[in-house]
Design an enzyme around this catalytic site. Sequence first.
Site, PDB file in Angstrom:
ATOM      1  N   GLU A 137      -5.979   6.571  12.169  1.00 39.80           N
ATOM      2  CA  GLU A 137      -4.991   6.146  11.175  1.00 39.80           C
ATOM      3  C   GLU A 137      -3.609   6.188  11.826  1.00 39.80           C
ATOM      4  OE1 GLU A 137      -3.379   7.202   6.686  1.00 39.80           O
ATOM      5  OE2 GLU A 137      -3.897   8.820   8.038  1.00 39.80           O
TER       6      GLU A 137
ATOM      7  N   ASP B 219      -7.720  11.023  10.784  1.00 41.32           N
ATOM      8  CA  ASP B 219      -6.652  11.049   9.785  1.00 41.32           C
ATOM      9  C   ASP B 219      -5.304  11.339  10.449  1.00 41.32           C
ATOM     10  OD1 ASP B 219      -6.117  11.154   6.816  1.00 41.32           O
ATOM     11  OD2 ASP B 219      -5.379  13.153   7.343  1.00 41.32           O
TER      12      ASP B 219
HETATM   13  C1  GLC Z   1      -4.045  10.185   5.249  1.00 39.70           C
HETATM   14  C2  GLC Z   1      -5.091   9.943   4.197  1.00 39.70           C
HETATM   15  C3  GLC Z   1      -4.499  10.284   2.864  1.00 39.70           C
HETATM   16  C4  GLC Z   1      -4.088  11.738   2.879  1.00 39.70           C
HETATM   17  C5  GLC Z   1      -3.170  12.040   4.055  1.00 39.70           C
HETATM   18  C6  GLC Z   1      -3.056  13.508   4.288  1.00 39.70           C
HETATM   19  O1  GLC Z   1      -2.949   9.346   5.105  1.00 39.70           O
HETATM   20  O2  GLC Z   1      -5.542   8.626   4.264  1.00 39.70           O
HETATM   21  O3  GLC Z   1      -5.406  10.045   1.830  1.00 39.70           O
HETATM   22  O4  GLC Z   1      -3.431  12.053   1.687  1.00 39.70           O
HETATM   23  O5  GLC Z   1      -3.673  11.508   5.238  1.00 39.70           O
HETATM   24  O6  GLC Z   1      -4.268  14.007   4.803  1.00 39.70           O
END
Ligand code: GLC
Length: 544
Positions: free
Chosen positions: A275, A211
Amino acid sequence: MVESHNARVRNDLTPWWKHGTIYQIYPRSYQDDNGDGIGDLAGIVKRLDYIAWLGIDAIWISPFYPSPLADGGYDVSNFVDVDPRLGDLATFDALVERAHGLGIRVVVDIIPNHSSDEHPWFIESRSSRESPKRDWYVWRDPRPGGSPPNNWICIWGGSTWTFDERTGQYYLHLYHEKQPDLNWRNRAVQQAMFDVFRFWLDRGVDGFRIDVAHAIMKDPELRDNPPSTGPRSHRDFGDFDRQLHVHDRGHPDLHRVYRELRPILDAHGAMAIGEIHEYDWTRWASYYGMDLDELHMPFNFGLLTAQWNARSVREIVDSIERALPKGAWPNWVLGNHDEPRIASRIGDAPARVAMMLLLTLRGTPTLYYGDELGMRDVPIPPERVQDPWALMNPDKPAFNRDPARTPMRWTAERHSGFCPGETEPWLPIGDDVAAINVQAQRDDTRSMLSLTRALLQVRRSNEALSLGDYAPIEGVPADCYAYERALPHSNAVVVLSFADEPRELTLSALRDMRVAASTHMDRDDLSKDGHIVLRAHEGCVFTP
Ligand code: GLC
Ligand code: CA
């Protein structure tokens, strides 16, 4: 004979995450097993047969850890346990075992950037300035006059700093104030988080989705972000878009962390997909590492934010192919738990073409649960909104991520077989359920589900589609897109129409090739002379 033998050998030598497909499960929304209206791990176990039947190679499960649910589970109060509402470690172990038995890999979500404010680490850190864990998070004095230490803002607006009365300092949170950022410049934090990776590796997981992987390191001096005059994000994030995020995200020191993480993963044959919200493809590609020694794959969100027409889609694919370091493996995404559903974004017929694109491009596809049914965004009545982004911005419906997180539909009964008819599911199921559920689509040879499954089968049986090189084909109408996927001994050609009317194409690459899958699921014709008529929003995969 020889050829298929070679194919098998090659397959064995290629890591699964290169030829496989990943299916993202939002665990609270997949299958409720104990009847409380919330999806759980035991529910996922029950549905693994379906996932295997569909032809998926790996599941990525969004967070299922103990959490106060200030951000749908991305606010974790214990990184090494299961939320009791979703199950326990024994159920998780059973899930891994059953999945592996079916040939399905398991990828878990890891949230290294922040914890919940209810995590014991933060409770300790916040207790006093002298706490041994004080430096595990990012604490700073107010600026003279009492304002926050710098100008950083949360994605939905407001300062990233919250003042803590007890110790008279601000703490940093790039997201919700209940998600304080961990201080990755403190080696003990890195050690503790690497131990979290080890914990799940020891339980047999095959990979991690990391994440906010592009933001765990910040500018050491926490300098103000400069103003931005450039283009906005794909969604209007207001004040957030008016800064250049050079000091709060994408800091070069991130690369050191991933280089240090990589050997831990490699020792277990595990992969990491991060991500990475980075749309400058050169910078995006840097997360593979100079020597391909960082993330196995940084998520590529190009298609997620693309303008949906043949030209921009091809432009994104070609730019990604150009930006990739030598030997790096691409990946593609059409939807996830943070974005509107693809069928709502571009329409039902184009979504079928998009599915063909996703499953035939060079690179690992990640398929968001429910997209195989063509699920659309479900309207959420104001009193049922769960997403904190929406709760904090009631005037901005586009911020609400709940519509794309609604329960999976298994049948047409009340609550779709997701939970018992008499239980209220945690988010509404939606009205358009009669045709959009597994049972209905399983028996319909032309359904989106049958199309997805057919594409996954073609992809498996023609190795060029998973591992072959990619080359765009010129000479097609402006609203069409064609490309070839080729290995020395096999190939496939994909032609996609983005047009509202029929289009005719003649391509030498199609000569003597046969339709192996069409988005309309009603043809298998041979193109003797390389000529084909595509109907509106039709795509075809051709194989020899
Ligand atoms: C990422 C996740 C999202 C979350 C954010 C904070 O972007 O995909 O769902 O709100 O991180 O953890
Ligand atoms: Ca449940």
